[in-house]
Design a protein around this motif. Structure first.
Motif, mmCIF file in Angstrom:
data_model
loop_
_atom_site.group_PDB
_atom_site.id
_atom_site.type_symbol
_atom_site.label_atom_id
_atom_site.label_comp_id
_atom_site.label_asym_id
_atom_site.label_seq_id
_atom_site.Cartn_x
_atom_site.Cartn_y
_atom_site.Cartn_z
ATOM 1 N N PRO A 65 -3.811 -19.071 -3.892
ATOM 2 C CA PRO A 65 -2.725 -18.144 -4.266
ATOM 3 C C PRO A 65 -2.930 -16.724 -3.737
ATOM 4 C CG PRO A 65 -3.441 -19.432 -6.164
ATOM 5 C CD PRO A 65 -4.414 -19.715 -5.071
ATOM 6 N N PHE A 66 -4.201 -16.335 -3.594
ATOM 7 C CA PHE A 66 -4.493 -14.970 -3.116
ATOM 8 C C PHE A 66 -4.501 -14.930 -1.587
ATOM 9 C CE2 PHE A 66 -6.438 -15.706 -7.239
ATOM 10 C CZ PHE A 66 -5.718 -14.785 -7.981
ATOM 11 N N GLN A 115 -2.717 -16.835 0.324
ATOM 12 C CA GLN A 115 -1.310 -16.942 0.743
ATOM 13 C C GLN A 115 -0.495 -15.716 0.329
ATOM 14 O OE1 GLN A 115 -0.135 -19.399 2.639
ATOM 15 N NE2 GLN A 115 -2.177 -20.299 2.651
ATOM 16 N N LYS A 116 -1.140 -14.807 -0.416
ATOM 17 C CA LYS A 116 -0.495 -13.584 -0.927
ATOM 18 C C LYS A 116 0.657 -13.907 -1.891
ATOM 19 C CE LYS A 116 -2.234 -10.086 2.125
ATOM 20 N NZ LYS A 116 -3.374 -10.852 2.520
ATOM 21 N N TRP A 117 0.484 -15.000 -2.668
ATOM 22 C CA TRP A 117 1.451 -15.269 -3.740
ATOM 23 C C TRP A 117 1.254 -14.235 -4.848
ATOM 24 C CZ3 TRP A 117 -0.123 -21.128 -3.909
ATOM 25 C CH2 TRP A 117 0.366 -21.731 -2.751
ATOM 26 N N TYR A 118 0.035 -13.705 -4.918
ATOM 27 C CA TYR A 118 -0.257 -12.592 -5.827
ATOM 28 C C TYR A 118 -1.003 -11.549 -5.003
ATOM 29 C CZ TYR A 118 -1.322 -10.017 -10.061
ATOM 30 O OH TYR A 118 -1.366 -9.045 -11.029
ATOM 31 N N TYR A 119 -0.402 -10.357 -4.913
ATOM 32 C CA TYR A 119 -1.070 -9.328 -4.113
ATOM 33 C C TYR A 119 -0.838 -7.951 -4.723
ATOM 34 C CZ TYR A 119 -2.695 -6.414 -0.364
ATOM 35 O OH TYR A 119 -3.403 -5.472 0.335
ATOM 36 N N THR A 120 -1.916 -7.213 -4.907
ATOM 37 C CA THR A 120 -1.806 -5.827 -5.389
ATOM 38 C C THR A 120 -2.471 -4.913 -4.346
ATOM 39 O OG1 THR A 120 -3.945 -5.665 -6.468
ATOM 40 C CG2 THR A 120 -2.192 -6.652 -7.762
ATOM 41 N N GLU A 163 0.830 -1.205 0.000
ATOM 42 C CA GLU A 163 0.000 0.000 0.000
ATOM 43 C C GLU A 163 0.871 1.265 0.000
ATOM 44 O OE1 GLU A 163 -3.017 0.596 -0.460
ATOM 45 O OE2 GLU A 163 -3.232 2.660 0.262
ATOM 46 N N VAL A 164 1.893 1.266 0.867
ATOM 47 C CA VAL A 164 2.720 2.469 1.015
ATOM 48 C C VAL A 164 3.534 2.714 -0.254
ATOM 49 C CG1 VAL A 164 4.621 3.478 2.347
ATOM 50 C CG2 VAL A 164 2.794 2.256 3.525
ATOM 51 N N ASN A 165 4.088 1.645 -0.842
ATOM 52 C CA ASN A 165 4.959 1.824 -2.010
ATOM 53 C C ASN A 165 4.222 1.655 -3.338
ATOM 54 O OD1 ASN A 165 7.075 2.035 -0.150
ATOM 55 N ND2 ASN A 165 7.306 -0.192 -0.092
ATOM 56 N N GLY A 166 2.950 1.250 -3.283
ATOM 57 C CA GLY A 166 2.177 1.044 -4.513
ATOM 58 C C GLY A 166 2.712 -0.121 -5.337
ATOM 59 N N THR A 167 3.213 -1.163 -4.655
ATOM 60 C CA THR A 167 3.826 -2.282 -5.391
ATOM 61 C C THR A 167 2.935 -3.523 -5.415
ATOM 62 O OG1 THR A 167 4.945 -2.792 -3.323
ATOM 63 C CG2 THR A 167 6.245 -1.646 -5.006
ATOM 64 N N THR A 168 3.113 -4.299 -6.477
ATOM 65 C CA THR A 168 2.429 -5.581 -6.604
ATOM 66 C C THR A 168 3.429 -6.677 -6.277
ATOM 67 O OG1 THR A 168 0.885 -4.790 -8.262
ATOM 68 C CG2 THR A 168 1.363 -7.138 -8.308
ATOM 69 N N HIS A 169 2.980 -7.662 -5.502
ATOM 70 C CA HIS A 169 3.878 -8.772 -5.143
ATOM 71 C C HIS A 169 3.438 -10.021 -5.903
ATOM 72 C CE1 HIS A 169 6.125 -11.609 -2.677
ATOM 73 N NE2 HIS A 169 5.010 -12.321 -2.621
ATOM 74 N N ILE A 170 4.377 -10.657 -6.598
ATOM 75 C CA ILE A 170 4.054 -11.902 -7.314
ATOM 76 C C ILE A 170 5.126 -12.939 -6.989
ATOM 77 C CG2 ILE A 170 3.588 -12.963 -9.565
ATOM 78 C CD1 ILE A 170 3.063 -10.150 -10.673
ATOM 79 N N ASP A 171 4.698 -14.058 -6.376
ATOM 80 C CA ASP A 171 5.620 -15.158 -6.096
ATOM 81 C C ASP A 171 5.462 -16.178 -7.231
ATOM 82 O OD1 ASP A 171 6.966 -17.401 -5.161
ATOM 83 O OD2 ASP A 171 6.530 -16.917 -3.063
ATOM 84 N N ILE A 172 6.287 -15.964 -8.277
ATOM 85 C CA ILE A 172 6.132 -16.769 -9.499
ATOM 86 C C ILE A 172 6.301 -18.259 -9.213
ATOM 87 C CG2 ILE A 172 7.175 -17.216 -11.777
ATOM 88 C CD1 ILE A 172 7.714 -14.224 -11.950
ATOM 89 N N GLU A 173 7.259 -18.590 -8.369
ATOM 90 C CA GLU A 173 7.557 -20.005 -8.084
ATOM 91 C C GLU A 173 6.334 -20.718 -7.496
ATOM 92 O OE1 GLU A 173 10.153 -23.101 -8.331
ATOM 93 O OE2 GLU A 173 10.402 -21.065 -9.090
ATOM 94 N N SER A 182 -7.660 -8.070 1.307
ATOM 95 C CA SER A 182 -8.706 -9.094 1.207
ATOM 96 C C SER A 182 -8.362 -10.101 0.109
ATOM 97 C CB SER A 182 -10.039 -8.413 0.882
ATOM 98 O OG SER A 182 -11.010 -9.373 0.594
ATOM 99 N N TYR A 183 -8.801 -11.346 0.299
ATOM 100 C CA TYR A 183 -8.678 -12.316 -0.798
ATOM 101 C C TYR A 183 -10.067 -12.736 -1.277
ATOM 102 C CZ TYR A 183 -8.693 -15.057 3.507
ATOM 103 O OH TYR A 183 -8.977 -15.543 4.764
ATOM 104 N N SER A 184 -11.067 -11.950 -0.894
ATOM 105 C CA SER A 184 -12.421 -12.212 -1.391
ATOM 106 C C SER A 184 -12.445 -11.953 -2.891
ATOM 107 C CB SER A 184 -13.398 -11.283 -0.672
ATOM 108 O OG SER A 184 -14.492 -10.997 -1.516
ATOM 109 N N ILE A 185 -13.221 -12.727 -3.605
ATOM 110 C CA ILE A 185 -13.317 -12.590 -5.067
ATOM 111 C C ILE A 185 -13.787 -11.181 -5.437
ATOM 112 C CG2 ILE A 185 -15.689 -13.474 -5.232
ATOM 113 C CD1 ILE A 185 -12.995 -14.412 -7.711
ATOM 114 N N LYS A 186 -14.521 -10.529 -4.528
ATOM 115 C CA LYS A 186 -15.046 -9.192 -4.823
ATOM 116 C C LYS A 186 -13.933 -8.156 -4.886
ATOM 117 C CE LYS A 186 -19.514 -10.384 -3.191
ATOM 118 N NZ LYS A 186 -19.134 -11.737 -2.810
ATOM 119 N N TYR A 187 -12.812 -8.429 -4.233
ATOM 120 C CA TYR A 187 -11.647 -7.534 -4.320
ATOM 121 C C TYR A 187 -10.652 -8.047 -5.362
ATOM 122 C CZ TYR A 187 -13.007 -4.772 -0.296
ATOM 123 O OH TYR A 187 -13.674 -3.915 0.548
#
Ligand code: SF4
Length: 282
Positions: free
Chosen positions: A237-238, A240-245, A104-114, A251-256
């Protein structure tokens, strides 16, 4: 039972004073000066939250995923309301909560490709993407159901036979004049075939409904258990925050998750936005 009696004995003498105190509050022309706190939702959400919580922004420390309520109020009581006010060096957060704050602070997306690759490599074609809708009538409408029990009346199923192949859509919508479950089961068994993973979002829901069906219609138990054993949860995957924007707001609800990943498919544009509307419409 004895414990309750002891509690009751210590509580009862306090009641007259408590009633007097509350009457004074009602009669007072002034609003009591009480800040927000855990009492706002314990034992129930207070109706005045719209007024007392006005100073809390839509996205705040109260939206930090899986953070204990007391810790949220500890931050609030230190004057920390927004995520950029958090001192990560001084605050006890787990790695996923730190990721949420930093994102949130840095406006970054996290992706754990592995991890995502391991998840997708573990999927077996044909893939079936399944979603149930339910109704929960207060007065049971059908034999073998109880008040407010969620009963399946609709499903949507997208099927992909091999990687990159055309997607086929199957669906079931019950006739409201009769018990939707027997036809639902028969068509679901037919549409799901006998091999390949069945992908759902939040496995507990679909698995729970299938187990309910087995309880009332044991004659389909073998086939329905076969479906349960093939379920895989796309939420992992959401969660566990393997993909997070930052747009997921913890939230990992489908609505978000859906509008964060595919903004043009936001729920806001749909005539029926969520399960409760689908249920009421049915
Ligand atoms: S929301 Fe309700 S419980 Fe919370 S401070 Fe306001 S009145 Fe009290």
């Amino acid at each position: 039972m004895n414990n309750l009696k002891i509690k009751q004995k210590t509580f009862l003498p306090r009641i007259p004073n408590e009633v007097r105190r509350l009457k004074n509050v009602i009669e007072s022309p002034e609003t009591p000066q009480i800040d927000i706190g855990p009492h706002c939702s314990d034992p129930y959400d207070c109706d005045f939250k719209g007024t007392c919580w006005k100073h809390i922004p839509q996205y705040s420390v109260f939206n930090i995923s899986r953070l204990n309520k007391d810790k949220k109020f500890d931050l609030y009581n230190q004057g920390v309301v927004t995520l950029d006010q958090i001192d990560l060096g001084q605050t006890d957060l787990n790695p996923n909560q730190v990721l949420q704050v930093q994102s949130e602070v840095n406006g970054t997306t996290h992706i754990d490709i592995e991890e995502i690759r391991n998840f997708t490599n573990g999927l077996n074609y044909p893939l079936y993407f399944l979603d149930f809708e339910t109704i929960g009538p207060a007065v049971p409408k059908y034999d073998g159901s109880r008040p407010y029990q969620q009963l399946v009346f609709q499903y949507s199923l997208h099927i992909q036979k091999i990687s990159n192949s055309e997607i086929i859509h199957r669906e079931y919508l019950a006739d409201p004049s009769q018990d939707p479950r027997p036809n639902f089961i028969e068509q679901l068994i037919q549409d799901c075939g006998t091999s390949g993973d069945i992908i759902v979002y939040n496995i507990g829901f679909e698995r729970g409904k299938l187990n309910d069906l087995i309880e009332v219609f044991p004659e389909y138990s073998k086939e329905l258990r076969g479906i349960i054993n093939r379920l895989k949860d796309l939420m992992i995957p959401f969660q566990q925050k393997w993909y997070y924007t930052p747009e997921m707001r913890g939230s990992y609800s489908i609505k978000y998750v859906l509008p964060a990943l595919v903004p043009e498919l936001s729920y806001d544009g749909l005539p029926i936005k969520e399960g409760a509307t689908a249920s009421n419409t049915f």
